[in-house]
Scaffold this motif. Structure first.
Motif, PDB file in Angstrom:
ATOM      1  N   LEU A 105       5.387  27.863  -5.148  1.00  0.00           N
ATOM      2  CA  LEU A 105       6.033  28.169  -3.872  1.00  0.00           C
ATOM      3  C   LEU A 105       6.975  29.364  -4.013  1.00  0.00           C
ATOM      4  O   LEU A 105       7.026  30.230  -3.148  1.00  0.00           O
ATOM      5  N   ARG A 106       7.700  29.430  -5.135  1.00  0.00           N
ATOM      6  CA  ARG A 106       8.598  30.556  -5.380  1.00  0.00           C
ATOM      7  C   ARG A 106       7.807  31.853  -5.463  1.00  0.00           C
ATOM      8  O   ARG A 106       8.174  32.871  -4.876  1.00  0.00           O
ATOM      9  N   ALA A 107       6.693  31.827  -6.185  1.00  0.00           N
ATOM     10  CA  ALA A 107       5.852  33.024  -6.308  1.00  0.00           C
ATOM     11  C   ALA A 107       5.317  33.451  -4.948  1.00  0.00           C
ATOM     12  O   ALA A 107       5.295  34.652  -4.621  1.00  0.00           O
ATOM     13  N   LEU A 108       4.903  32.502  -4.132  1.00  0.00           N
ATOM     14  CA  LEU A 108       4.416  32.800  -2.791  1.00  0.00           C
ATOM     15  C   LEU A 108       5.518  33.432  -1.938  1.00  0.00           C
ATOM     16  O   LEU A 108       5.286  34.424  -1.239  1.00  0.00           O
ATOM     17  N   CYS A 109       6.716  32.890  -2.013  1.00  0.00           N
ATOM     18  CA  CYS A 109       7.842  33.437  -1.245  1.00  0.00           C
ATOM     19  C   CYS A 109       8.201  34.840  -1.707  1.00  0.00           C
ATOM     20  O   CYS A 109       8.515  35.707  -0.886  1.00  0.00           O
TER      21      CYS A 109
ATOM     22  N   GLU B 150       6.164  36.999  -3.020  1.00  0.00           N
ATOM     23  CA  GLU B 150       5.108  37.889  -2.540  1.00  0.00           C
ATOM     24  C   GLU B 150       5.309  38.201  -1.062  1.00  0.00           C
ATOM     25  O   GLU B 150       5.173  39.353  -0.635  1.00  0.00           O
ATOM     26  N   ARG B 151       5.645  37.187  -0.279  1.00  0.00           N
ATOM     27  CA  ARG B 151       5.924  37.416   1.148  1.00  0.00           C
ATOM     28  C   ARG B 151       7.101  38.369   1.328  1.00  0.00           C
ATOM     29  O   ARG B 151       7.085  39.235   2.197  1.00  0.00           O
TER      30      ARG B 151
ATOM     31  N   ARG C  33       9.701  47.502  -6.344  1.00  0.00           N
ATOM     32  CA  ARG C  33       8.975  46.293  -6.763  1.00  0.00           C
ATOM     33  C   ARG C  33       9.624  45.714  -8.018  1.00  0.00           C
ATOM     34  O   ARG C  33       9.760  44.519  -8.154  1.00  0.00           O
ATOM     35  N   ASP C  34      10.051  46.560  -8.953  1.00  0.00           N
ATOM     36  CA  ASP C  34      10.693  46.076 -10.166  1.00  0.00           C
ATOM     37  C   ASP C  34      12.002  45.385  -9.860  1.00  0.00           C
ATOM     38  O   ASP C  34      12.335  44.368 -10.471  1.00  0.00           O
ATOM     39  N   ALA C  35      12.768  45.906  -8.923  1.00  0.00           N
ATOM     40  CA  ALA C  35      14.043  45.277  -8.558  1.00  0.00           C
ATOM     41  C   ALA C  35      13.807  43.937  -7.890  1.00  0.00           C
ATOM     42  O   ALA C  35      14.556  42.992  -8.075  1.00  0.00           O
ATOM     43  N   ALA C  36      12.729  43.808  -7.124  1.00  0.00           N
ATOM     44  CA  ALA C  36      12.439  42.547  -6.456  1.00  0.00           C
ATOM     45  C   ALA C  36      12.002  41.498  -7.471  1.00  0.00           C
ATOM     46  O   ALA C  36      12.202  40.301  -7.261  1.00  0.00           O
ATOM     47  N   ASP C  37      11.387  41.917  -8.574  1.00  0.00           N
ATOM     48  CA  ASP C  37      10.941  40.974  -9.591  1.00  0.00           C
ATOM     49  C   ASP C  37      12.110  40.436 -10.406  1.00  0.00           C
ATOM     50  O   ASP C  37      12.036  39.359 -10.957  1.00  0.00           O
ATOM     51  N   GLY C  38      13.195  41.183 -10.517  1.00  0.00           N
ATOM     52  CA  GLY C  38      14.306  40.841 -11.393  1.00  0.00           C
ATOM     53  C   GLY C  38      15.089  39.743 -10.898  1.00  0.00           C
ATOM     54  O   GLY C  38      15.490  38.791 -11.339  1.00  0.00           O
TER      55      GLY C  38
END
Length: 147
Positions: A115-119, A121-122, A142-147
């Protein structure tokens, strides 16, 4: 009806004591008192010739305090978590977000990770849409959003 009242009484009693004790334990004066006890114990070492009994006093005292504090801390964390969960559930329920998120704390760790991965991605899709449409808002890579 009598039985429910008698069952709730010990819970209220414990909750009241746990609340007062955790508030008292979290104060600076409690820390200073604990430090003072340790200093007094250390200073009395030569007086008692650093005997086994002298060592047993501090070991027993700290073990008892630690044992009791575990229950107080767990009680406080349980109450805080429950209160935060109720607040979040109410925000979800009354907001324009998905009501399907209410109660997700009961999912398994793997289900929560999915669910976290899905959120995430959204969120990336929404952020990319905002950058593309020229909307105001924080632009994150994208890198900042992954951190």
């Amino acid at each position: 009806m009598r039985r429910q009242e008698s069952e709730r009484h010990p819970r209220r009693w414990f909750a009241s004591i746990a609340n007062k004790a955790s508030q008292a334990a979290g104060r600076a004066s409690a820390f200073i008192l604990a430090c003072a006890v340790i200093v007094i114990w250390a200073v009395t070492g030569p007086l008692f010739r650093f005997s086994d009994t002298w060592q047993l006093v501090i070991n027993t005292g700290t073990t008892i305090v630690t044992f009791l504090m575990v229950f107080l801390i767990q009680n406080s964390q349980n109450r805080d978590s429950a209160a935060i969960q109720v607040k979040l559930d109410e925000l979800i329920r009354t907001g324009s977000v998905q009501n399907s998120f209410v109660g997700i704390e009961h999912l398994s760790a793997d289900e929560l990770e999915e669910l976290r991965a899905l959120c995430e991605e959204r969120a990336r899709v929404v952020a990319a849409g905002r950058r593309g449409s020229g909307r105001c808002g924080p632009a994150r890579s994208r890198d900042a959003a992954d951190g």
